[in-house]
Motif scaffolding. Structure first.
Motif, PDB file in Angstrom:
ATOM      1  N   PHE A 401       0.857  -1.177   0.000  1.00 41.61           N
ATOM      2  CA  PHE A 401       0.000   0.000   0.000  1.00 41.61           C
ATOM      3  C   PHE A 401       0.901   1.238   0.000  1.00 41.61           C
ATOM      4  N   LEU A 402       0.552   2.205  -0.833  1.00 38.04           N
ATOM      5  CA  LEU A 402       1.396   3.379  -1.057  1.00 38.04           C
ATOM      6  C   LEU A 402       0.744   4.629  -0.494  1.00 38.04           C
ATOM      7  N   GLU A 403       1.580   5.584  -0.132  1.00 41.75           N
ATOM      8  CA  GLU A 403       1.106   6.880   0.330  1.00 41.75           C
ATOM      9  C   GLU A 403       1.692   7.964  -0.563  1.00 41.75           C
ATOM     10  N   PHE A 404       0.841   8.845  -1.065  1.00 42.49           N
ATOM     11  CA  PHE A 404       1.279   9.923  -1.950  1.00 42.49           C
ATOM     12  C   PHE A 404       1.131  11.269  -1.243  1.00 42.49           C
ATOM     13  N   ASP A 405       1.685  12.286  -1.839  1.00 38.89           N
ATOM     14  CA  ASP A 405       1.493  13.628  -1.305  1.00 38.89           C
ATOM     15  C   ASP A 405       0.028  14.031  -1.487  1.00 38.89           C
ATOM     16  N   PRO A 406      -0.444  15.018  -0.727  1.00 40.78           N
ATOM     17  CA  PRO A 406      -1.872  15.373  -0.769  1.00 40.78           C
ATOM     18  C   PRO A 406      -2.392  15.711  -2.160  1.00 40.78           C
ATOM     19  N   ALA A 407      -1.610  16.392  -2.970  1.00 43.60           N
ATOM     20  CA  ALA A 407      -2.080  16.771  -4.301  1.00 43.60           C
ATOM     21  C   ALA A 407      -2.267  15.548  -5.190  1.00 43.60           C
ATOM     22  N   THR A 408      -1.308  14.631  -5.135  1.00 42.96           N
ATOM     23  CA  THR A 408      -1.415  13.406  -5.938  1.00 42.96           C
ATOM     24  C   THR A 408      -2.575  12.551  -5.460  1.00 42.96           C
ATOM     25  N   THR A 409      -2.722  12.445  -4.142  1.00 45.86           N
ATOM     26  CA  THR A 409      -3.836  11.670  -3.590  1.00 45.86           C
ATOM     27  C   THR A 409      -5.170  12.232  -4.054  1.00 45.86           C
ATOM     28  N   ALA A 410      -5.319  13.551  -3.982  1.00 44.65           N
ATOM     29  CA  ALA A 410      -6.572  14.180  -4.416  1.00 44.65           C
ATOM     30  C   ALA A 410      -6.833  13.923  -5.893  1.00 44.65           C
ATOM     31  N   GLU A 411      -5.788  13.990  -6.702  1.00 37.65           N
ATOM     32  CA  GLU A 411      -5.951  13.748  -8.140  1.00 37.65           C
ATOM     33  C   GLU A 411      -6.432  12.322  -8.391  1.00 37.65           C
ATOM     34  N   LEU A 412      -5.841  11.349  -7.674  1.00 30.71           N
ATOM     35  CA  LEU A 412      -6.189   9.945  -7.897  1.00 30.71           C
ATOM     36  C   LEU A 412      -7.601   9.634  -7.420  1.00 30.71           C
ATOM     37  N   VAL A 413      -7.979  10.113  -6.231  1.00 26.57           N
ATOM     38  CA  VAL A 413      -9.315   9.778  -5.738  1.00 26.57           C
ATOM     39  C   VAL A 413     -10.391  10.486  -6.557  1.00 26.57           C
ATOM     40  N   ASP A 414     -10.085  11.669  -7.066  1.00 24.32           N
ATOM     41  CA  ASP A 414     -11.080  12.400  -7.857  1.00 24.32           C
ATOM     42  C   ASP A 414     -11.375  11.716  -9.183  1.00 24.32           C
ATOM     43  N   ARG A 415     -10.485  10.835  -9.619  1.00 25.00           N
ATOM     44  CA  ARG A 415     -10.734  10.106 -10.865  1.00 25.00           C
ATOM     45  C   ARG A 415     -11.799   9.032 -10.684  1.00 25.00           C
ATOM     46  N   SER A 416     -12.057   8.637  -9.456  1.00 20.38           N
ATOM     47  CA  SER A 416     -13.083   7.607  -9.230  1.00 20.38           C
ATOM     48  C   SER A 416     -14.175   8.176  -8.337  1.00 20.38           C
ATOM     49  N   THR A 417     -14.238   7.758  -7.082  1.00 16.41           N
ATOM     50  CA  THR A 417     -15.263   8.253  -6.158  1.00 16.41           C
ATOM     51  C   THR A 417     -14.570   8.788  -4.915  1.00 16.41           C
ATOM     52  N   PRO A 418     -14.390  10.090  -4.801  1.00 16.41           N
ATOM     53  CA  PRO A 418     -13.604  10.643  -3.692  1.00 16.41           C
ATOM     54  C   PRO A 418     -14.247  10.456  -2.329  1.00 16.41           C
ATOM     55  N   GLU A 419     -15.565  10.229  -2.294  1.00 13.94           N
ATOM     56  CA  GLU A 419     -16.241  10.077  -1.003  1.00 13.94           C
ATOM     57  C   GLU A 419     -15.978   8.720  -0.343  1.00 13.94           C
ATOM     58  N   TRP A 420     -15.419   7.777  -1.078  1.00 17.77           N
ATOM     59  CA  TRP A 420     -15.239   6.425  -0.565  1.00 17.77           C
ATOM     60  C   TRP A 420     -13.804   6.196  -0.097  1.00 17.77           C
ATOM     61  N   PRO A 421     -13.556   5.138   0.672  1.00 18.81           N
ATOM     62  CA  PRO A 421     -12.185   4.828   1.102  1.00 18.81           C
ATOM     63  C   PRO A 421     -11.376   4.217  -0.035  1.00 18.81           C
ATOM     64  N   HIS A 422     -10.081   4.474  -0.018  1.00 17.83           N
ATOM     65  CA  HIS A 422      -9.185   3.998  -1.080  1.00 17.83           C
ATOM     66  C   HIS A 422      -7.940   3.379  -0.461  1.00 17.83           C
ATOM     67  N   ALA A 423      -7.451   2.345  -1.107  1.00 13.91           N
ATOM     68  CA  ALA A 423      -6.126   1.801  -0.814  1.00 13.91           C
ATOM     69  C   ALA A 423      -5.374   1.780  -2.138  1.00 13.91           C
ATOM     70  N   PHE A 424      -4.261   2.491  -2.211  1.00  8.55           N
ATOM     71  CA  PHE A 424      -3.460   2.533  -3.432  1.00  8.55           C
ATOM     72  C   PHE A 424      -2.375   1.471  -3.326  1.00  8.55           C
ATOM     73  N   ALA A 425      -2.466   0.462  -4.197  1.00  8.13           N
ATOM     74  CA  ALA A 425      -1.655  -0.747  -4.041  1.00  8.13           C
ATOM     75  C   ALA A 425      -0.795  -1.001  -5.268  1.00  8.13           C
ATOM     76  N   ARG A 426       0.429  -1.405  -5.011  1.00 11.54           N
ATOM     77  CA  ARG A 426       1.284  -1.954  -6.067  1.00 11.54           C
ATOM     78  C   ARG A 426       1.363  -3.462  -5.814  1.00 11.54           C
ATOM     79  N   LEU A 427       0.846  -4.233  -6.749  1.00 12.41           N
ATOM     80  CA  LEU A 427       0.731  -5.675  -6.573  1.00 12.41           C
ATOM     81  C   LEU A 427       1.896  -6.390  -7.244  1.00 12.41           C
ATOM     82  N   ASP A 428       2.343  -7.452  -6.601  1.00  8.12           N
ATOM     83  CA  ASP A 428       3.443  -8.250  -7.133  1.00  8.12           C
ATOM     84  C   ASP A 428       2.892  -9.300  -8.100  1.00  8.12           C
ATOM     85  N   VAL A 429       2.221  -8.807  -9.138  1.00  9.09           N
ATOM     86  CA  VAL A 429       1.638  -9.683 -10.158  1.00  9.09           C
ATOM     87  C   VAL A 429       1.486  -8.868 -11.436  1.00  9.09           C
TER      88      VAL A 429
END
Length: 470
Positions: A401-429
């Protein structure tokens, strides 16, 4: 942690046994101390086994003590038929462990015993090394944890609130198969009972919970429409109603359909499900109660196994989106993430400070709060029990699970549903492998690398195993 039985096996010749018994005890005591230092409960069978009678009697005592796994320990050459007699009195998984001290043939004893067990088809695993080496200790610990999780399913009751959600076949399992394969019963509960009971929840308790959220959450975003104090209290009352039903019916884990009946006519179950999965509520610490949204039976079963192995809450999410420019998956679902994942702290105030209760989106006209946060970073074990042609398999992978700076996080969540919880994951697959072969839209995760334990769970439960890595 798991309960481990340890039984030392010796030579059947009395004069050899007398020479070797102190050596066996010395090695075994180091092994036992090391396992206890790792947090396991260890029960010893008694003196090293040097007769048919001792093999059976000591194994029966270990069986009666309720151990999850039995370690048969070989520090010297040991008569193999003692192992066979002990094994016949034990129904636990077996681990054969050999000392590699070259002054005595412990490896020979283990191999002779293991070969004899192979000949009768008795499953076991083997490990070797000094009694305080990390590798055999890790092997025994993983096997014991897996055995406790696998055997712990038998006799459990799953509470299913509502039926199949929105035509989702992967959320529904065959109750006969669950009983036969896992020993789990399924209690069917109409969602209307949740609605009725919530109307009789203690108003003082409901108000106390609402004020707890208002005090500790990073934000409660009341909008006068989709999220009001009254709607938040309705969700809290639903949590109390489910807790009451859990206690009355002896439910060990559960799932709530919610969509579309509750989400269109009553309230979302986001707050209810988050609180159930959390290790606390406004009254302090509690045991998490595994609860899957959309009454996802295989999702709940996965979460139960993952949680029992890891000793933490388990995450539930949709595989929402893949960002190829960042090699990052957005794991997002309407409010299902326990608030614990926001910071993974034992202090709820630390977690809740990173949580926002937001008005629900257009999918859910009845309204209520979604439990919005970004999952804290760290190594995660991810996967799910899925079925192919009626047979269960565990699809398993490691991720981060990754943590981004606030601006990047806002950009990523706004692309989907910002009101919901998110886990940003890099998967080993590889992306193509995952999207071509993963057997559901829901995925689950726990912190840390628990693949060894889950591999053992798959073997003990006779599940197929698909483990992926890049």
């Amino acid at each position: 942690m798991a309960r481990i039985g340890v039984l030392g096996i010796s030579d059947g010749r009395e004069h050899v046994h007398q020479r070797n018994s102190d050596f066996i005890r010395e090695k075994q005591s180091v092994l036992v101390r090391s396992l206890r230092a790792a947090g396991h409960e260890v029960i010893e069978g008694g003196d090293p086994v040097n007769s048919n009678i001792a093999a059976t009697a000591q194994a029966r005592r270990l069986a009666d003590s309720g151990v999850d796994v039995t370690v048969l320990y070989y520090a010297v050459w040991a008569f193999p038929h003692f192992t066979m007699l002990a094994a016949s009195a034990l129904d636990t998984p077996l681990v054969l462990a050999a000392s590699t001290d070259p002054t005595e043939p412990g490896l020979v004893g283990m191999l002779a015993a293991g070969g004899a067990l192979d000949q009768i088809g008795r499953d076991h695993t083997r490990t070797w090394g000094a009694p305080d080496d990390p590798e055999p200790l890790s092997h025994i610990g993983a096997r014991a944890t897996a055995a406790a999780a696998a055997s712990g399913l038998r006799g459990l009751t799953f509470g299913r609130f509502g039926g199949r959600p929105m035509g989702m076949n992967t959320a529904v399992a065959n109750t006969d198969q669950w009983q036969r394969s896992f020993g789990i019963d399924v209690e069917e509960i109409d969602q209307y009972e949740l609605v009725l009971r919530s109307q009789h929840a203690d108003p003082g308790e409901v108000r106390k919970a609402r004020e707890w959220f208002e005090q500790y959450a990073g934000e409660v975003r009341y909008d006068g429409d989709k999220l009001t104090p009254e709607l938040l209290e309705r969700q809290i009352a639903s949590y109390l109603a489910v807790r009451e039903i859990i206690a009355e019916r002896g439910l060990d884990f559960s799932g709530i359909k919610a969509q579309p009946e509750l989400t269109e006519n009553f309230a979302t179950m986001d707050v209810t499900e988050a609180l159930l999965n959390d290790p606390y509520d406004w009254n302090g610490p509690k045991q998490p109660h595994i609860c899957a949204t959309e009454a996802d039976m295989d999702g709940a079963l996965t979460m139960k196994l993952f949680s029992d192995v890891a000793g933490t809450p388990a995450l539930f999410a949709d595989v929402r989106h893949y960002h190829p420019d960042r090699d990052v998956w957005d794991l997002c679902n309407s409010g299902q993430h326990a608030t614990w994942f926001a910071a993974r702290s034992s202090d709820p105030a630390v977690n809740l400070a990173r949580v926002r209760l937001c008005p629900e989106v257009f999918f859910f006209p009845a309204g209520g709060a979604s439990v919005r946060h970004i999952a804290a970073p760290g190594t995660m074990t991810l996967g799910r029990l899925t079925r192919r042609d009626g047979r269960y398999r565990m699809q398993l992978m490691l991720g981060e699970f990754l943590e981004f700076d606030p601006a990047t996080t806002a950009e990523l969540v706004d692309r989907s549903t910002p009101e919901w919880p998110h886990a940003f994951a890099r998967l080993d697959v590889p992306t193509e492998t995952f999207l071509s072969r993963f057997g559901a839209n829901h995925i689950h995760a726990v912190p840390g690398d628990h693949r060894a334990e889950l591999r053992a769970v798959a073997q003990l439960l006779d599940l197929g195993l698909e483990e992926w890595s890049k």
